[in-house]
Scaffold this motif. Structure first.
Motif, PDB file in Angstrom:
ATOM      1  N   LYS A 135      49.231  31.882  37.780  1.00 28.08           N
ATOM      2  CA  LYS A 135      48.872  32.895  36.797  1.00 28.08           C
ATOM      3  C   LYS A 135      47.368  32.932  36.571  1.00 28.08           C
ATOM      4  N   LYS A 136      46.696  31.814  36.776  1.00 29.62           N
ATOM      5  CA  LYS A 136      45.251  31.789  36.597  1.00 29.62           C
ATOM      6  C   LYS A 136      44.528  32.512  37.721  1.00 29.62           C
ATOM      7  N   SER A 137      45.117  32.550  38.906  1.00 34.00           N
ATOM      8  CA  SER A 137      44.434  33.158  40.047  1.00 34.00           C
ATOM      9  C   SER A 137      44.442  34.682  39.976  1.00 34.00           C
ATOM     10  N   LEU A 138      45.497  35.281  39.438  1.00 33.81           N
ATOM     11  CA  LEU A 138      45.565  36.745  39.401  1.00 33.81           C
ATOM     12  C   LEU A 138      44.463  37.366  38.547  1.00 33.81           C
ATOM     13  N   PRO A 139      44.216  36.890  37.326  1.00 34.82           N
ATOM     14  CA  PRO A 139      43.104  37.473  36.561  1.00 34.82           C
ATOM     15  C   PRO A 139      41.755  37.274  37.250  1.00 34.82           C
ATOM     16  N   GLN A 140      41.586  36.120  37.878  1.00 40.55           N
ATOM     17  CA  GLN A 140      40.335  35.859  38.571  1.00 40.55           C
ATOM     18  C   GLN A 140      40.157  36.810  39.753  1.00 40.55           C
ATOM     19  N   LEU A 141      41.222  37.021  40.514  1.00 37.68           N
ATOM     20  CA  LEU A 141      41.145  37.974  41.627  1.00 37.68           C
ATOM     21  C   LEU A 141      40.896  39.386  41.110  1.00 37.68           C
ATOM     22  N   GLY A 142      41.507  39.734  39.976  1.00 39.89           N
ATOM     23  CA  GLY A 142      41.274  41.053  39.380  1.00 39.89           C
ATOM     24  C   GLY A 142      39.822  41.245  38.981  1.00 39.89           C
ATOM     25  N   THR A 143      39.228  40.221  38.401  1.00 37.76           N
ATOM     26  CA  THR A 143      37.817  40.281  38.001  1.00 37.76           C
ATOM     27  C   THR A 143      36.915  40.443  39.219  1.00 37.76           C
ATOM     28  N   ILE A 144      37.196  39.673  40.255  1.00 39.72           N
ATOM     29  CA  ILE A 144      36.401  39.775  41.489  1.00 39.72           C
ATOM     30  C   ILE A 144      36.539  41.174  42.083  1.00 39.72           C
ATOM     31  N   SER A 145      37.750  41.720  42.057  1.00 36.57           N
ATOM     32  CA  SER A 145      37.979  43.059  42.594  1.00 36.57           C
ATOM     33  C   SER A 145      37.175  44.107  41.826  1.00 36.57           C
ATOM     34  N   GLU A 146      37.112  43.974  40.508  1.00 39.32           N
ATOM     35  CA  GLU A 146      36.322  44.910  39.699  1.00 39.32           C
ATOM     36  C   GLU A 146      34.843  44.840  40.082  1.00 39.32           C
ATOM     37  N   SER A 198      32.528  47.804  41.735  1.00 42.05           N
ATOM     38  CA  SER A 198      31.234  48.204  41.172  1.00 42.05           C
ATOM     39  C   SER A 198      30.143  48.135  42.235  1.00 42.05           C
ATOM     40  N   ASN A 199      30.143  47.037  42.988  1.00 42.98           N
ATOM     41  CA  ASN A 199      29.136  46.885  44.038  1.00 42.98           C
ATOM     42  C   ASN A 199      29.287  47.962  45.103  1.00 42.98           C
ATOM     43  N   SER A 243      32.361  44.414  50.610  1.00 36.83           N
ATOM     44  CA  SER A 243      33.139  44.666  49.397  1.00 36.83           C
ATOM     45  C   SER A 243      34.516  45.220  49.731  1.00 36.83           C
ATOM     46  N   ARG A 244      34.567  46.152  50.661  1.00 36.28           N
ATOM     47  CA  ARG A 244      35.864  46.714  51.068  1.00 36.28           C
ATOM     48  C   ARG A 244      36.754  45.639  51.691  1.00 36.28           C
ATOM     49  N   TRP A 245      36.176  44.847  52.585  1.00 36.70           N
ATOM     50  CA  TRP A 245      36.945  43.807  53.265  1.00 36.70           C
ATOM     51  C   TRP A 245      37.489  42.789  52.258  1.00 36.70           C
ATOM     52  N   ILE A 281      41.828  40.465  48.791  1.00 35.99           N
ATOM     53  CA  ILE A 281      42.388  40.228  47.457  1.00 35.99           C
ATOM     54  C   ILE A 281      43.756  40.876  47.341  1.00 35.99           C
ATOM     55  N   TYR A 282      43.882  42.108  47.810  1.00 29.54           N
ATOM     56  CA  TYR A 282      45.172  42.800  47.775  1.00 29.54           C
ATOM     57  C   TYR A 282      46.227  41.997  48.530  1.00 29.54           C
ATOM     58  N   PHE A 283      45.855  41.467  49.714  1.00 26.64           N
ATOM     59  CA  PHE A 283      46.771  40.652  50.518  1.00 26.64           C
ATOM     60  C   PHE A 283      47.252  39.448  49.719  1.00 26.64           C
ATOM     61  N   PHE A 284      46.349  38.746  49.049  1.00 25.91           N
ATOM     62  CA  PHE A 284      46.733  37.556  48.298  1.00 25.91           C
ATOM     63  C   PHE A 284      47.547  37.895  47.054  1.00 25.91           C
ATOM     64  N   ILE A 285      47.266  39.013  46.417  1.00 24.56           N
ATOM     65  CA  ILE A 285      48.074  39.424  45.261  1.00 24.56           C
ATOM     66  C   ILE A 285      49.492  39.738  45.714  1.00 24.56           C
ATOM     67  N   GLU A 286      49.625  40.424  46.838  1.00 23.47           N
ATOM     68  CA  GLU A 286      50.954  40.715  47.391  1.00 23.47           C
ATOM     69  C   GLU A 286      51.678  39.425  47.766  1.00 23.47           C
ATOM     70  N   LYS A 287      50.951  38.511  48.375  1.00 19.25           N
ATOM     71  CA  LYS A 287      51.536  37.234  48.784  1.00 19.25           C
ATOM     72  C   LYS A 287      52.031  36.457  47.554  1.00 19.25           C
ATOM     73  N   GLU A 288      51.249  36.453  46.506  1.00 22.39           N
ATOM     74  CA  GLU A 288      51.633  35.735  45.284  1.00 22.39           C
ATOM     75  C   GLU A 288      52.879  36.347  44.670  1.00 22.39           C
TER      76      GLU A 288
END
Length: 105
Positions: free
Chosen positions: A2-13, A17-18, A43-45, A50-57
């Motif tokens: 559960k801690k990794s999803l918010p962190q991945l979301g923040t990185i994605s944001e 932006s970048n 950034s795209r890559w 991140i999407y791959f890891f969210i799906e995996k989780e």
């Protein structure tokens, strides 16, 4: 997990932006087109990663449940007795917890 999803979301944001900044900001003239392109591509890559890891989780709990079912099937072949009953009771208790969590989600 559960801690990794918010962190991945923040990185994605930040990556989004970048990507926007380096794609459309023409005021920062010190940056070359190739540099900007490299930042956008990275950034795209990373966002795809991140999407791959969210799906995996999201599939981990499903895989866990499948393993419980497999273990339960194997346990049915054991000789009747306290060991088998203890094993099945523990598996059923965990399955009940997972089912309760599914209903409350």
């Amino acid at each position: 997990m559960k801690k990794s999803l918010p962190q991945l979301g923040t990185i994605s944001e930040i990556l989004n932006s970048n990507q926007t900044y380096y794609s459309f900001n023409k005021m920062d003239t010190d940056l070359s087109v190739k540099y900007r392109s490299g930042r956008v591509k990275a950034s795209r890559w990373m966002n795809e990663l991140i999407y791959f890891f969210i799906e995996k989780e999201s599939k981990l709990i499903l895989e866990f449940k499948e393993q419980l079912v497999e273990q339960e099937k194997k346990s049915l072949d054991l000789k009747e007795g306290d060991f088998k009953q203890g094993l099945l009771d523990e598996l059923n208790e965990i399955k009940k917890i997972l089912d309760d969590n599914d209903r409350s989600s």
